[in-house]
Write a protein that holds these residues in place. Structure first.
Motif, short mmCIF file in Angstrom:
data_model
loop_
_atom_site.label_atom_id
_atom_site.label_comp_id
_atom_site.label_asym_id
_atom_site.label_seq_id
_atom_site.Cartn_x
_atom_site.Cartn_y
_atom_site.Cartn_z
N ASP A 548 0.78 -1.04 0.15
CA ASP A 548 0.15 0.17 0.02
C ASP A 548 0.99 1.38 0.24
O ASP A 548 2.09 1.07 0.16
N THR A 549 0.35 2.36 -0.14
CA THR A 549 0.91 3.79 -0.24
C THR A 549 2.03 3.83 0.90
O THR A 549 3.10 4.41 0.58
N LYS A 550 1.42 3.75 2.08
CA LYS A 550 2.26 4.00 3.38
C LYS A 550 3.36 3.11 3.39
O LYS A 550 4.59 3.62 3.67
N SER A 551 3.06 1.84 3.44
CA SER A 551 4.29 0.80 3.25
C SER A 551 5.27 1.02 2.11
O SER A 551 6.46 0.97 2.50
N GLU A 552 4.89 1.39 1.04
CA GLU A 552 5.75 1.62 -0.07
C GLU A 552 6.62 2.82 0.17
O GLU A 552 7.81 2.77 -0.02
N ARG A 553 5.85 3.84 0.89
CA ARG A 553 6.96 5.13 1.17
C ARG A 553 8.10 4.56 1.97
O ARG A 553 9.17 4.95 1.78
N LEU A 554 7.57 3.89 3.04
CA LEU A 554 8.92 3.50 4.03
C LEU A 554 9.72 2.42 3.21
O LEU A 554 10.97 2.70 3.84
N VAL A 555 9.29 1.38 2.60
CA VAL A 555 10.24 0.58 1.93
C VAL A 555 11.06 1.52 0.85
O VAL A 555 11.99 1.17 0.64
N GLN A 556 10.40 2.37 0.17
CA GLN A 556 11.23 2.93 -0.77
C GLN A 556 12.26 3.85 -0.20
O GLN A 556 13.47 3.87 -0.77
N ALA A 557 11.84 4.46 0.91
CA ALA A 557 13.14 5.06 1.44
C ALA A 557 14.28 4.13 1.89
O ALA A 557 15.45 4.56 1.53
N GLY A 558 14.00 2.89 2.20
CA GLY A 558 15.12 1.98 2.48
C GLY A 558 15.78 1.63 1.20
O GLY A 558 17.22 1.49 1.25
N LEU A 559 15.01 1.40 0.26
CA LEU A 559 15.70 1.16 -1.11
C LEU A 559 16.61 2.17 -1.50
O LEU A 559 17.33 1.93 -2.08
N ASP A 560 16.08 3.19 -1.59
CA ASP A 560 16.80 4.48 -1.94
C ASP A 560 18.30 4.52 -1.34
O ASP A 560 19.24 4.61 -1.59
#
Length: 633
Positions: A548-560
């Protein structure tokens, strides 16, 4: 017999146990053979004493002492047999457990060595069922066989020799009993084994489906498929009942014939013994001794039926086992992969040939020395595909003549319609399949697949966690990592946000496949796992597509954070990060169509430009067409 010999060769380290069990069996046999002689001597002594008393001569001198000594001899023989049989049983138990360990470990080792192609056509549950069934049948047979074989052999030889010494026709009749019984058993064996193979196939399929259903129980329940799955499972085992009925009817019909022939032969033996005793050729003691020996001879013959039965089960089980053990991982991986290169050329240097012919990957230049810009003098790419073609099984090529280079620190996006070969590229990069032609070079890959995979970190769409703790899953790629290192990457990947709230923190057991966690939590652990591995090359296989959008934001920060200063190839479902990559490679029908930076390809009119247009369109037709695409980047 060939099956037994192969199992013995495969477990030759257990030879001391085999010899010890056979020695114990030999002692048991010797003690058993002594009993008829002691009983015969006691019979003659008692008959003589009774005759003397009847004639009025009284009890002969020493008669009581003799029978007491003979009774003590019987006791000694029984005690020796008891001790030896229990020693043999102990060694047999330890041997069978060690054999199970050896066979199971080697089976698991072979499964770990087999490439992805093998698992594409096998159910996990079937693999597990085959292991349990095959090894149980093999170890059970070898334990019984090692205990019984020497006893049967020595008993047979001893009885034949003693019978021949007393009256040669007895030995001749016994010699007829063994081959007749074996011949009739061999006639039974062919059909029995064929049916047993069919039963095993049904059991393996049912067990495989069982494991699959249990693993996907939410899907089964949500589609209300419980009854159909149960019926399917029941049908398989119902078929085993039918096959067992046919198999058992055949076996017992033949067993009745075998035992009928055996009864006739032993009838003749008993007639001879009784007649010769009546005519004075045998004493009563010799008659008792010979009758007991005949009973001992009959037991090995009848045991042949059981031995053959268990041997057939072991043969069927070992066939399934060795079918897996005999697989050549390189051959299963797919013929046609070219020899690997040990190290990519740097600045005109010579490339060495790698000795592992089973892998499609080639070691490239050391990543630490590669230039950050494509084509820089004296540099080598971190990843290079050279005219790579690949297809699954005997089907046509999924990839055809694919060539591209990835340089140190680059972020590369692959764009194309679903099924265009993007995920296949990653599978080939990881060495999960062998290429049909061409080569793949990876900087710092090392001499084998294990070292290659150590140089690549992966975050999959499915996090694929194990049933251990949060800390154990994060440290899966680096088990030797300290707790401080684990918690440091957990903070970078935002795992600490939820881990601190778990009952035991990082030591909380998360259940099979992380079932106690949400999708976003599992994916953050997967990102932390890749961070801790700290490989120079990173592959993100649709790492945020299911969030979902919230989880993606957290995961994407880690991926960056994870992608920083790293060579990255990322499979993603959304186009939101495409603009951030250095280059895009578009694929059409398994071939490279375009290569270039996002700004350039957005104006080229190709696949990427089409995707951008479809994304901004509001028509249903365009939205439907957009679903046909998947994006790496």
């Amino acid at each position: 017999m060939s099956t037994i010999l192969r199992i013995l060769r495969f477990t030759r380290s257990l030879t001391p146990y085999y010899l010890s069990i056979m020695a114990a069996a030999a002692v048991v046999t010797a003690a058993g053979i002594a009993v008829p002689f002691i009983t015969g001597a006691a019979t003659d002594t008692v008959v003589d004493a009774v005759g003397s008393v009847t004639n009025g001569s009284g009890i002969p001198d020493g008669a009581i002492r003799s029978v007491v000594l003979l009774a003590l001899a019987l006791l000694a023989a029984s005690l020796v047999e008891t001790v030896a049989s229990n020693l043999g049983g102990y060694w047999g138990d330890v041997m069978s457990e060690r054999m199970r360990t050896i066979l199971s470990t080697r089976y698991f080792e072979q499964l770990l060595a087999l490439p992805q192609r093998y698992y594409d056509s096998e159910l996990t549950g079937t693999i597990v069922a085959r292991l349990n069934r095959s090894i149980a049948e093999i170890t059970g047979f070898m334990k019984s066989f090692s205990n019984m074989f020497v006893t049967m052999l020595m008993t047979t030889v001893a009885v034949l020799a003693i019978s021949a010494w007393h009256y040669w026709p007895l030995a001749v009749l016994l010699l007829l009993a063994y081959p007749a019984y074996l011949w009739l058993t061999a006639l039974t064996s062919r059909k029995w084994q064929r049916i047993e193979r069919e039963k095993n196939e049904h059991v393996d399929e049912a067990s495989g489906r069982f494991a699959e259903v249990v693993g996907q129980i939410r899907v089964v329940k949500s589609f209300a498929r419980e009854r159909s799955e149960l019926d399917r499972f029941s049908d398989h085992f119902g078929e085993t009942v039918r096959l067992t009925s046919e198999q058992s009817r055949h076996w017992h019909s033949m067993d009745a014939l075998r035992r009928g022939v055996l009864n006739l032969i032993f009838f003749a033996l008993y007639v001879i013994i009784f007649v010769r005793t009546v005519t004075g050729h045998f004493t009563p003691g010799e008659m008792v001794m010979l009758i007991q020996l005949m009973a001992m001879a009959r037991q090995p013959v009848q045991n042949l039926s059981w031995v053959v039965d268990t041997a057939q089960r072991a043969a069927a089980g070992s066939r399934s086992y060795f079918e897996v053990m005999d697989l050549d991982p390189a051959a299963v991986g797919g013929a046609g992969s070219l020899p690997r290169k040990a190290e990519a050329e740097r600045g005109g240097g010579r490339r060495g040939d790698e000795t592992d012919p089973g892998s499609p990957h080639r070691g490239g230049a050391d990543a630490s020395g590669a230039s950050g810009s494509p084509g820089a003098p004296g540099s080598a790419p971190v990843v290079a595909f050279r005219d790579v073609s690949f297809g699954y099984d005997e089907h046509g090529d999924v990839l055809s003549g694919v060539s591209f280079e990835v340089w140190q620190g680059e972020r590369i996006a692959f764009v194309g319609e679903s099924g265009g070969g993007k995920t296949t590229l990653i599978n080939l990069l990881l060495g999960l399949y062998a290429v049909r032609s061409g080569t793949i070079e990876v900087a710092g890959a090392g001499p084998d697949l294990a070292s290659l995979r150590r140089s690549i970190g992966v975050v999959f769409q499915d996090p694929s966690l194990f049933s251990g703790t949060v800390a154990e899953n994060i440290a899966y790629g680096r088990p030797e990592a300290t707790r401080d290192e684990i918690e440091a990457v957990a903070r970078r990947a935002a795992v600490d946000v939820f881990a601190s709230k778990l009952p035991s923190g990082y030591d909380t057991v998360i259940g099979e496949r992380g079932m106690k966690l949400s999708g976003g939590q599992k994916q953050r652990i997967a990102v932390a796992r890749a961070m801790l591995k700290d490989a120079p090359i990173l592959v993100l296989d649709e790492a945020t597509s299911a969030l979902d959008t919230k989880s993606e934001r957290l995961v994407q920060a880690g991926l960056d954070d994870l992608m920083r200063h790293r060579t990255s190839l990322i499979i993603a479902h959304r186009l939101s990060t495409i603009a951030e990559v250095d280059r895009i490679i578009t694929l059409r029908d398994g071939r490279i169509d375009e290569v270039g930076p996002p700004d350039e390809l957005s104006r080229s009119g190709g696949i990427y430009a089409e995707l951008l247009a479809l994304q901004s369109s509001s028509s249903k037709a365009d939205r439907k067409r957009l679903k046909r695409f998947e994006v790496i980047g």
